[in-house]
Motif scaffolding. Structure first.
Motif, PDB file in Angstrom:
ATOM      1  N   LEU A 154       0.827  -1.208   0.000  1.00 18.81           N
ATOM      2  CA  LEU A 154       0.000   0.000   0.000  1.00 18.81           C
ATOM      3  C   LEU A 154       0.863   1.261   0.000  1.00 18.81           C
ATOM      4  O   LEU A 154       0.524   2.269  -0.637  1.00 18.81           O
ATOM      5  CB  LEU A 154      -0.930  -0.014   1.216  1.00 18.81           C
ATOM      6  CG  LEU A 154      -2.036  -1.073   1.201  1.00 18.81           C
ATOM      7  CD1 LEU A 154      -2.837  -1.014   2.503  1.00 18.81           C
ATOM      8  CD2 LEU A 154      -2.971  -0.861   0.006  1.00 18.81           C
ATOM      9  N   LEU A 155       1.993   1.204   0.717  1.00 16.41           N
ATOM     10  CA  LEU A 155       2.907   2.343   0.708  1.00 16.41           C
ATOM     11  C   LEU A 155       3.504   2.559  -0.679  1.00 16.41           C
ATOM     12  O   LEU A 155       3.609   3.701  -1.152  1.00 16.41           O
ATOM     13  CB  LEU A 155       4.019   2.115   1.740  1.00 16.41           C
ATOM     14  CG  LEU A 155       5.085   3.217   1.843  1.00 16.41           C
ATOM     15  CD1 LEU A 155       4.450   4.540   2.269  1.00 16.41           C
ATOM     16  CD2 LEU A 155       6.181   2.818   2.819  1.00 16.41           C
ATOM     17  N   CYS A 156       3.857   1.483  -1.343  1.00 18.41           N
ATOM     18  CA  CYS A 156       4.401   1.611  -2.702  1.00 18.41           C
ATOM     19  C   CYS A 156       3.351   2.156  -3.669  1.00 18.41           C
ATOM     20  O   CYS A 156       3.663   2.993  -4.527  1.00 18.41           O
ATOM     21  CB  CYS A 156       4.895   0.247  -3.191  1.00 18.41           C
ATOM     22  SG  CYS A 156       6.355  -0.374  -2.319  1.00 18.41           S
ATOM     23  N   VAL A 157       2.114   1.688  -3.544  1.00 16.71           N
ATOM     24  CA  VAL A 157       1.044   2.214  -4.401  1.00 16.71           C
ATOM     25  C   VAL A 157       0.830   3.697  -4.130  1.00 16.71           C
ATOM     26  O   VAL A 157       0.648   4.508  -5.052  1.00 16.71           O
ATOM     27  CB  VAL A 157      -0.249   1.411  -4.173  1.00 16.71           C
ATOM     28  CG1 VAL A 157      -1.428   2.068  -4.885  1.00 16.71           C
ATOM     29  CG2 VAL A 157      -0.082  -0.017  -4.674  1.00 16.71           C
ATOM     30  N   TYR A 158       0.861   4.081  -2.857  1.00 18.30           N
ATOM     31  CA  TYR A 158       0.690   5.490  -2.496  1.00 18.30           C
ATOM     32  C   TYR A 158       1.815   6.350  -3.075  1.00 18.30           C
ATOM     33  O   TYR A 158       1.578   7.486  -3.531  1.00 18.30           O
ATOM     34  CB  TYR A 158       0.656   5.619  -0.972  1.00 18.30           C
ATOM     35  CG  TYR A 158       0.658   7.041  -0.470  1.00 18.30           C
ATOM     36  CD1 TYR A 158      -0.495   7.829  -0.526  1.00 18.30           C
ATOM     37  CD2 TYR A 158       1.816   7.599   0.066  1.00 18.30           C
ATOM     38  CE1 TYR A 158      -0.487   9.131  -0.071  1.00 18.30           C
ATOM     39  CE2 TYR A 158       1.830   8.896   0.533  1.00 18.30           C
ATOM     40  CZ  TYR A 158       0.673   9.657   0.464  1.00 18.30           C
ATOM     41  OH  TYR A 158       0.694  10.962   0.906  1.00 18.30           O
ATOM     42  N   LEU A 159       3.033   5.820  -3.103  1.00 17.93           N
ATOM     43  CA  LEU A 159       4.165   6.593  -3.615  1.00 17.93           C
ATOM     44  C   LEU A 159       4.181   6.655  -5.138  1.00 17.93           C
ATOM     45  O   LEU A 159       4.719   7.611  -5.720  1.00 17.93           O
ATOM     46  CB  LEU A 159       5.483   5.982  -3.117  1.00 17.93           C
ATOM     47  CG  LEU A 159       5.730   6.072  -1.602  1.00 17.93           C
ATOM     48  CD1 LEU A 159       7.020   5.339  -1.230  1.00 17.93           C
ATOM     49  CD2 LEU A 159       5.799   7.534  -1.146  1.00 17.93           C
ATOM     50  N   THR A 160       3.610   5.656  -5.803  1.00 19.59           N
ATOM     51  CA  THR A 160       3.635   5.632  -7.268  1.00 19.59           C
ATOM     52  C   THR A 160       2.399   6.251  -7.909  1.00 19.59           C
ATOM     53  O   THR A 160       2.423   6.554  -9.103  1.00 19.59           O
ATOM     54  CB  THR A 160       3.779   4.192  -7.769  1.00 19.59           C
ATOM     55  OG1 THR A 160       2.720   3.379  -7.205  1.00 19.59           O
ATOM     56  CG2 THR A 160       5.115   3.612  -7.358  1.00 19.59           C
ATOM     57  N   LEU A 161       1.318   6.440  -7.146  1.00 26.35           N
ATOM     58  CA  LEU A 161       0.105   7.019  -7.734  1.00 26.35           C
ATOM     59  C   LEU A 161       0.312   8.436  -8.284  1.00 26.35           C
ATOM     60  O   LEU A 161      -0.283   8.773  -9.316  1.00 26.35           O
ATOM     61  CB  LEU A 161      -1.036   7.018  -6.704  1.00 26.35           C
ATOM     62  CG  LEU A 161      -1.861   5.738  -6.594  1.00 26.35           C
ATOM     63  CD1 LEU A 161      -2.991   5.927  -5.606  1.00 26.35           C
ATOM     64  CD2 LEU A 161      -2.402   5.323  -7.952  1.00 26.35           C
ATOM     65  N   PRO A 162       1.118   9.308  -7.654  1.00 27.74           N
ATOM     66  CA  PRO A 162       1.323  10.638  -8.262  1.00 27.74           C
ATOM     67  C   PRO A 162       1.936  10.598  -9.655  1.00 27.74           C
ATOM     68  O   PRO A 162       1.760  11.551 -10.434  1.00 27.74           O
ATOM     69  CB  PRO A 162       2.260  11.338  -7.265  1.00 27.74           C
ATOM     70  CG  PRO A 162       1.979  10.681  -5.955  1.00 27.74           C
ATOM     71  CD  PRO A 162       1.703   9.244  -6.304  1.00 27.74           C
ATOM     72  N   ASP A 163       2.641   9.523  -9.992  1.00 27.48           N
ATOM     73  CA  ASP A 163       3.228   9.401 -11.326  1.00 27.48           C
ATOM     74  C   ASP A 163       2.267   8.800 -12.341  1.00 27.48           C
ATOM     75  O   ASP A 163       2.625   8.672 -13.528  1.00 27.48           O
ATOM     76  CB  ASP A 163       4.487   8.518 -11.267  1.00 27.48           C
ATOM     77  CG  ASP A 163       5.580   9.147 -10.414  1.00 27.48           C
ATOM     78  OD1 ASP A 163       5.656  10.389 -10.397  1.00 27.48           O
ATOM     79  OD2 ASP A 163       6.340   8.396  -9.773  1.00 27.48           O
ATOM     80  N   LEU A 164       1.061   8.435 -11.897  1.00 31.63           N
ATOM     81  CA  LEU A 164       0.112   7.795 -12.806  1.00 31.63           C
ATOM     82  C   LEU A 164      -0.290   8.696 -13.969  1.00 31.63           C
ATOM     83  O   LEU A 164      -0.298   8.245 -15.127  1.00 31.63           O
ATOM     84  CB  LEU A 164      -1.120   7.337 -12.025  1.00 31.63           C
ATOM     85  CG  LEU A 164      -2.234   6.664 -12.840  1.00 31.63           C
ATOM     86  CD1 LEU A 164      -1.730   5.373 -13.457  1.00 31.63           C
ATOM     87  CD2 LEU A 164      -3.450   6.408 -11.966  1.00 31.63           C
TER      88      LEU A 164
END
Length: 266
Positions: free
Chosen positions: A231-241
């Motif tokens: 979940l932390l990785c998803v949270y960190l990568t979502l701004p680059d979506l």
């Protein structure tokens, strides 16, 4: 002209309707696979009405269709050709959504959340992962924010310019589609690689701890930590979506442009 000769023949009406029939077939086929237009929430009646409205708008601006006998085998082949071209374009436009669907499935599997699924008849599948739903909702908003529906209409119009009715299907189209499918897997791997590396590192660390201290319960401690790390990785990568989506969309449009120009040169 003899007085008993009819002013209009039935074939004249059929020839006049051909300029509307060919675009309608291609548009309906495209709506069957294009992103958001193919969603089950958009009923078939609404899709038919949209296709009819778009046909009436575009018919006069499109190149004149060839003179094909309406009730002939050539007309049947031309109809199948329009359906095939529409499906090819719709599948090509859908590839960016497929990339992030694969991303959601891979990340869910790495997090151990692959069993957290929901019933998803809207997308034509029995079930999808929660992260796939998250990515789909974000991509749908991004698709509408960049006027993706208007972009779809523009691609459709350009297809009639470069692939007019009766031009046939060329080898370049199928070759480009095969390369595009490989591009989907490559893009999904590149996007999921940071998350997969972090999850593999976490699982390796807990495996090492289990070897050091066999009495420690690996499942009761490692499973929650894997979910939290994921979940932390998803949270960190979502701004680059958004940037990744725009980059992939730009690459997709470049490939479509190359495909259409190569079809026109044949």
């Amino acid at each position: 002209m003899p007085a008993n000769e009819p002013l209009f023949q039935a074939t004249q009406y059929l020839h006049a309707l051909q300029s509307y029939w060919w675009p309608f077939c291609r548009i309906m086929a495209l709506f069957g696979l294009a992103p958001l237009f193919s969603h089950r929430a958009l009923s078939v009646r609404i899709r038919v009405l949209l296709a009819l409205a778009l046909t009436l708008v575009l018919a006069r601006a499109l190149p004149d269709p060839p003179a094909i006998e309406p009730l002939s085998l050539g007309a049947l082949f031309a109809t199948l050709e329009q359906i095939a071209v529409g499906l090819l374009l719709g599948l090509a436009l859908q590839l960016v959504f497929v990339v992030f669907s694969l991303v959601g499935e891979v990340v869910s599997t790495q997090m151990g959340m692959s069993m957290a699924r929901y019933n998803d008849p809207m997308n034509g599948v029995s079930s999808s992962s929660i992260l796939s739903l998250l990515y789909f909702l974000l991509l749908a908003l991004l698709f509408l924010s960049i006027d993706g529906h208007l972009l779809t209409v523009s691609v459709l119009y350009q297809s009639f310019v470069h692939w007019p009715v009766g031009s046939g299907l060329h080898y370049q189209g199928f070759a480009t589609l095969a390369h595009a499918l490989g591009w989907v897997f490559a893009a999904a791997v590149l996007i999921t690689l940071p998350v997969v590396f972090c999850m593999t590192l976490v699982q390796f660390c807990f495996g090492l701890l289990n070897r050091i201290s066999p009495a420690m319960n690996l499942f009761s401690l490692g499973f929650p930590m894997a979910i939290l790390t994921g979940l932390l990785c998803v949270y960190l990568t979502l701004p680059d979506l958004p940037a990744n989506y725009l980059r992939l969309t730009r690459d997709l449009l470049d490939n479509l442009g190359t495909l259409m120009r190569s079809g026109a040169d044949v």
